[in-house]
Design a protein around this motif. Structure first.
Motif, PDB file in Angstrom:
ATOM      1  N   THR A 199       0.842  -1.185   0.000  1.00  0.00           N
ATOM      2  CA  THR A 199       0.000   0.000   0.000  1.00  0.00           C
ATOM      3  C   THR A 199       0.884   1.243   0.000  1.00  0.00           C
ATOM      4  N   GLN A 200       0.324   2.396   0.376  1.00  0.00           N
ATOM      5  CA  GLN A 200       1.080   3.644   0.428  1.00  0.00           C
ATOM      6  C   GLN A 200       0.543   4.531   1.544  1.00  0.00           C
ATOM      7  N   SER A 201       1.376   5.466   1.992  1.00  0.00           N
ATOM      8  CA  SER A 201       0.945   6.421   3.025  1.00  0.00           C
ATOM      9  C   SER A 201       1.164   7.864   2.591  1.00  0.00           C
ATOM     10  N   CYS A 253      -0.501   9.745   0.295  1.00  0.00           N
ATOM     11  CA  CYS A 253      -1.624  10.599  -0.069  1.00  0.00           C
ATOM     12  C   CYS A 253      -2.952   9.943   0.310  1.00  0.00           C
ATOM     13  N   LYS A 254      -3.724  10.586   1.180  1.00  0.00           N
ATOM     14  CA  LYS A 254      -5.033  10.070   1.580  1.00  0.00           C
ATOM     15  C   LYS A 254      -6.077  10.242   0.480  1.00  0.00           C
ATOM     16  N   ASP A 300      -6.198   5.059   3.085  1.00  0.00           N
ATOM     17  CA  ASP A 300      -5.416   5.638   4.170  1.00  0.00           C
ATOM     18  C   ASP A 300      -4.602   4.533   4.852  1.00  0.00           C
ATOM     19  N   TYR A 301      -3.297   4.739   4.931  1.00  0.00           N
ATOM     20  CA  TYR A 301      -2.393   3.762   5.521  1.00  0.00           C
ATOM     21  C   TYR A 301      -2.788   3.419   6.960  1.00  0.00           C
ATOM     22  N   CYS A 302      -3.201   4.430   7.714  1.00  0.00           N
ATOM     23  CA  CYS A 302      -3.596   4.205   9.117  1.00  0.00           C
ATOM     24  C   CYS A 302      -4.792   3.263   9.208  1.00  0.00           C
ATOM     25  N   GLU A 318      -3.384  -0.175   8.767  1.00  0.00           N
ATOM     26  CA  GLU A 318      -2.724  -0.573  10.016  1.00  0.00           C
ATOM     27  C   GLU A 318      -3.741  -0.992  11.064  1.00  0.00           C
ATOM     28  N   ASP A 335       5.006  -0.223   2.556  1.00  0.00           N
ATOM     29  CA  ASP A 335       4.553   1.141   2.302  1.00  0.00           C
ATOM     30  C   ASP A 335       5.381   1.733   1.163  1.00  0.00           C
ATOM     31  N   ASN A 386       6.125   4.771  -1.391  1.00  0.00           N
ATOM     32  CA  ASN A 386       5.918   6.213  -1.516  1.00  0.00           C
ATOM     33  C   ASN A 386       6.957   6.850  -2.426  1.00  0.00           C
TER      34      ASN A 386
END
Length: 187
Positions: free
Chosen positions: A103-105, A107-108, A113-115, A118, A132, A134
């Motif tokens: 995934t990626q963190s 850009c929401k 959303d990475y969070c 998680e 992650d 990016n």
């Protein structure tokens, strides 16, 4: 690499393409032997390679496609409320039992959303490895390609995929340079 099959999920199109590059190189190295890494789920936006179109979709947009003005309003409202723009099918993700999630963190707005990922995976047992990605440059894309390969236990395939991509980049740069030289000669 162990004999256990590694199950991987991609939550964004660029990750699916990185995974595909690694798996393609791994299969090339393995010849007729089946590799033990399998993409088992994808985002709703993953549309290449077409072979992955039948994989379960784990994400969905919370934004309804209407007019540009309405889409802008919906995005602003979601972000102002502290919400992401995408949902994840938690039950399906748990059912798929991934070992690795890419995934990626960065850009929401661009992806899940990475969070959120998680939070969902924190209760999974065993907890999947989160990769992650990016990248902000070509060299970082190559780095992420190696990181994805490493998470899948396919380091040699990652090195081969990076070498192949570097060759494509060099070929494109040479073609562009030659075209520029030819253009100058015409003046």
């Amino acid at each position: 690499m162990s004999s256990k099959s590694i199950r991987v999920v991609s939550l964004l199109p660029s990750a699916t393409e990185l995974i595909h590059s690694v798996l393609e190189e791994a299969q090339h190295e393995a010849g007729d032997t089946k590799i033990n890494v399998k993409l088992v789920g994808r985002s709703h936006e993953c549309d290449w390679p077409e072979d992955y179109g039948n994989l379960p979709m784990l994400t969905a947009s919370k934004i309804q496609s209407t007019t540009s003005e309405d889409i802008d309003r919906q995005v602003r409202e979601q972000l102002a409320a502290g919400n992401g723009l995408y949902s994840v099918d938690k039950e399906l993700l748990i059912k798929l039992k991934p070992d690795v999630i890419v995934t990626q963190s960065l850009c929401k707005v661009c992806s899940v959303d990475y969070c959120l990922v998680e939070d969902i995976t924190s209760g999974m047992s065993p907890k999947p490895v989160l990769v992650d990605t990016n990248p902000c440059s070509v060299s970082e894309v190559l780095r992420d390609l190696r990181r994805v390969a490493s998470a899948l236990g396919l380091e040699a395939a990652g090195d081969a995929a990076v070498a192949k991509l570097k060759q494509r980049i060099n070929n494109a740069m040479n073609t562009a340079s030659n075209a520029k030289k030819e253009q100058k000669q015409c003046r």
